[in-house]
Design a protein around this motif. Structure first.
Motif, short mmCIF file in Angstrom:
data_model
loop_
_atom_site.label_atom_id
_atom_site.label_comp_id
_atom_site.label_asym_id
_atom_site.label_seq_id
_atom_site.Cartn_x
_atom_site.Cartn_y
_atom_site.Cartn_z
N TYR A 28 6.81 1.54 6.52
CA TYR A 28 8.17 1.89 6.14
C TYR A 28 8.29 3.39 5.96
O TYR A 28 7.29 4.11 5.90
N SER A 29 9.51 3.86 5.87
CA SER A 29 9.80 5.29 5.81
C SER A 29 9.26 5.92 4.52
O SER A 29 9.32 5.30 3.45
N PRO A 30 8.77 7.15 4.59
CA PRO A 30 8.32 7.85 3.37
C PRO A 30 9.46 8.12 2.39
O PRO A 30 9.20 8.54 1.26
N GLN A 31 10.70 7.91 2.79
CA GLN A 31 11.83 8.10 1.87
C GLN A 31 11.84 7.02 0.78
O GLN A 31 12.52 7.16 -0.22
N PHE A 32 11.10 5.93 1.00
CA PHE A 32 11.02 4.84 0.03
C PHE A 32 9.67 4.89 -0.67
O PHE A 32 8.64 5.08 -0.04
N GLU A 33 9.71 4.74 -1.98
CA GLU A 33 8.49 4.76 -2.77
C GLU A 33 8.41 3.47 -3.58
O GLU A 33 9.34 3.14 -4.32
N ILE A 34 7.32 2.75 -3.43
CA ILE A 34 7.12 1.49 -4.15
C ILE A 34 6.19 1.77 -5.32
O ILE A 34 5.11 2.34 -5.14
N ARG A 35 6.61 1.35 -6.53
CA ARG A 35 5.83 1.59 -7.75
C ARG A 35 5.57 0.28 -8.47
O ARG A 35 6.41 -0.62 -8.47
N LEU A 79 0.86 -1.18 0.00
CA LEU A 79 0.00 0.00 0.00
C LEU A 79 0.90 1.24 0.00
O LEU A 79 1.20 1.80 1.05
N PRO A 80 1.34 1.68 -1.19
CA PRO A 80 2.32 2.78 -1.25
C PRO A 80 1.79 4.12 -0.73
O PRO A 80 2.56 4.92 -0.21
N ASP A 81 0.49 4.36 -0.84
CA ASP A 81 -0.04 5.64 -0.35
C ASP A 81 -0.02 5.71 1.18
O ASP A 81 0.03 6.79 1.75
N GLN A 82 -0.02 4.56 1.85
CA GLN A 82 0.06 4.51 3.31
C GLN A 82 1.46 4.17 3.81
O GLN A 82 1.67 4.06 5.01
N HIS A 83 2.40 3.93 2.89
CA HIS A 83 3.76 3.52 3.21
C HIS A 83 3.72 2.28 4.12
O HIS A 83 4.25 2.28 5.22
N LYS A 84 3.09 1.24 3.58
CA LYS A 84 2.83 0.06 4.40
C LYS A 84 2.71 -1.16 3.49
O LYS A 84 2.32 -1.03 2.33
N TYR A 85 3.03 -2.34 4.01
CA TYR A 85 2.72 -3.58 3.31
C TYR A 85 2.22 -4.59 4.33
O TYR A 85 2.57 -4.54 5.51
N THR A 86 1.36 -5.50 3.85
CA THR A 86 0.76 -6.49 4.73
C THR A 86 0.82 -7.86 4.09
O THR A 86 0.92 -7.99 2.87
N ALA A 87 0.71 -8.88 4.94
CA ALA A 87 0.55 -10.26 4.50
C ALA A 87 -0.57 -10.85 5.35
O ALA A 87 -0.54 -10.75 6.58
N LYS A 104 1.51 -14.76 -9.34
CA LYS A 104 1.93 -13.79 -10.36
C LYS A 104 3.45 -13.76 -10.40
O LYS A 104 4.12 -14.12 -9.44
N PHE A 105 3.98 -13.32 -11.49
CA PHE A 105 5.42 -13.13 -11.59
C PHE A 105 5.66 -11.83 -12.35
O PHE A 105 4.81 -11.34 -13.06
N GLY A 106 6.82 -11.28 -12.14
CA GLY A 106 7.17 -10.00 -12.75
C GLY A 106 7.99 -9.20 -11.76
O GLY A 106 8.68 -9.76 -10.91
N SER A 107 7.91 -7.88 -11.86
CA SER A 107 8.74 -7.05 -11.00
C SER A 107 8.01 -5.75 -10.66
O SER A 107 7.07 -5.36 -11.33
N PHE A 108 8.45 -5.13 -9.59
CA PHE A 108 8.01 -3.79 -9.23
C PHE A 108 9.22 -3.01 -8.74
O PHE A 108 10.27 -3.58 -8.45
N TYR A 109 9.06 -1.69 -8.66
CA TYR A 109 10.17 -0.80 -8.38
C TYR A 109 10.10 -0.22 -6.97
O TYR A 109 9.02 0.03 -6.45
N ILE A 110 11.27 0.00 -6.41
CA ILE A 110 11.39 0.72 -5.14
C ILE A 110 12.36 1.86 -5.36
O ILE A 110 13.51 1.64 -5.76
N MET A 111 11.89 3.07 -5.12
CA MET A 111 12.73 4.25 -5.22
C MET A 111 13.24 4.59 -3.82
O MET A 111 12.45 4.78 -2.89
N ALA A 112 14.56 4.65 -3.68
CA ALA A 112 15.19 5.01 -2.41
C ALA A 112 16.04 6.23 -2.67
O ALA A 112 17.19 6.13 -3.11
#
Length: 156
Positions: A102-109, A80-88, A127-135
């Motif tokens: 996680y810190s707002p300095q990191f952006e997951i796209r 959940l990039p808008d909340q700076h959070k991930y869950t399982a 699913k398979f593939g990739s996503f980006y993390i901006m640090a």
């Protein structure tokens, strides 16, 4: 013993102490060294924060996969990039296994893969593939491979 007391009293009488200028000089040198140290430590702080972030996300993803394997259930991982959070969460029971901010300095796209996927009872991802993390100015790619739910993190 009397000689010792006399010499001690003589030492106290002759000791003038430090002047105000000497004390200010020492204090200013200390402040200069402390401020230089603070400026030099800041880049190292972000470097260590980045290392901890990637270590934590890898550990959490592996834990979610192991949970799915050992409990023979589906585990849904959602970023959940808008909340700076991930869950399982367990799919059927909606029991939250991991909820991490996680810190707002990191952006997951989103990349070639959406920001949610599922580990099945066999440990494979749906699913398979990739996503980006901006640090900061750096871009990292998390790639999930076809097959056994393996993934890796690479700097671009």
């Amino acid at each position: 013993m009397r000689d010792y007391i006399r010499s001690f009293n003589a030492m106290i009488r002759n000791n003038q102490g430090f002047t105000l200028i000497e004390s200010l000089f020492v204090l200013s040198i200390f402040l200069i060294i402390a401020s230089i140290t603070a400026v030099l430590v800041k880049p190292h702080f972000f470097y260590f924060e980045k290392q901890i972030f990637f270590s934590q996300i890898k550990s959490d993803l592996l834990y979610a996969q192991q949970y799915a394997l050992t409990h023979q259930t589906d585990v849904v991982v959602q970023f959940l990039p808008d909340q700076h959070k991930y869950t399982a969460q367990v799919k059927l029971g909606s029991e939250t296994i991991i909820s991490r901010e996680y810190s707002p300095q990191f952006e997951i796209r989103k990349g070639t893969m959406p920001l949610y996927f599922q580990y099945g009872p066999s440990g494979n991802t749906n699913k398979f593939g990739s996503f980006y993390i901006m640090a900061g100015e750096e871009r990292y790619l998390i790639t999930f491979l076809i097959g056994r739910g393996r993934f890796y993190v690479a700097k671009e």
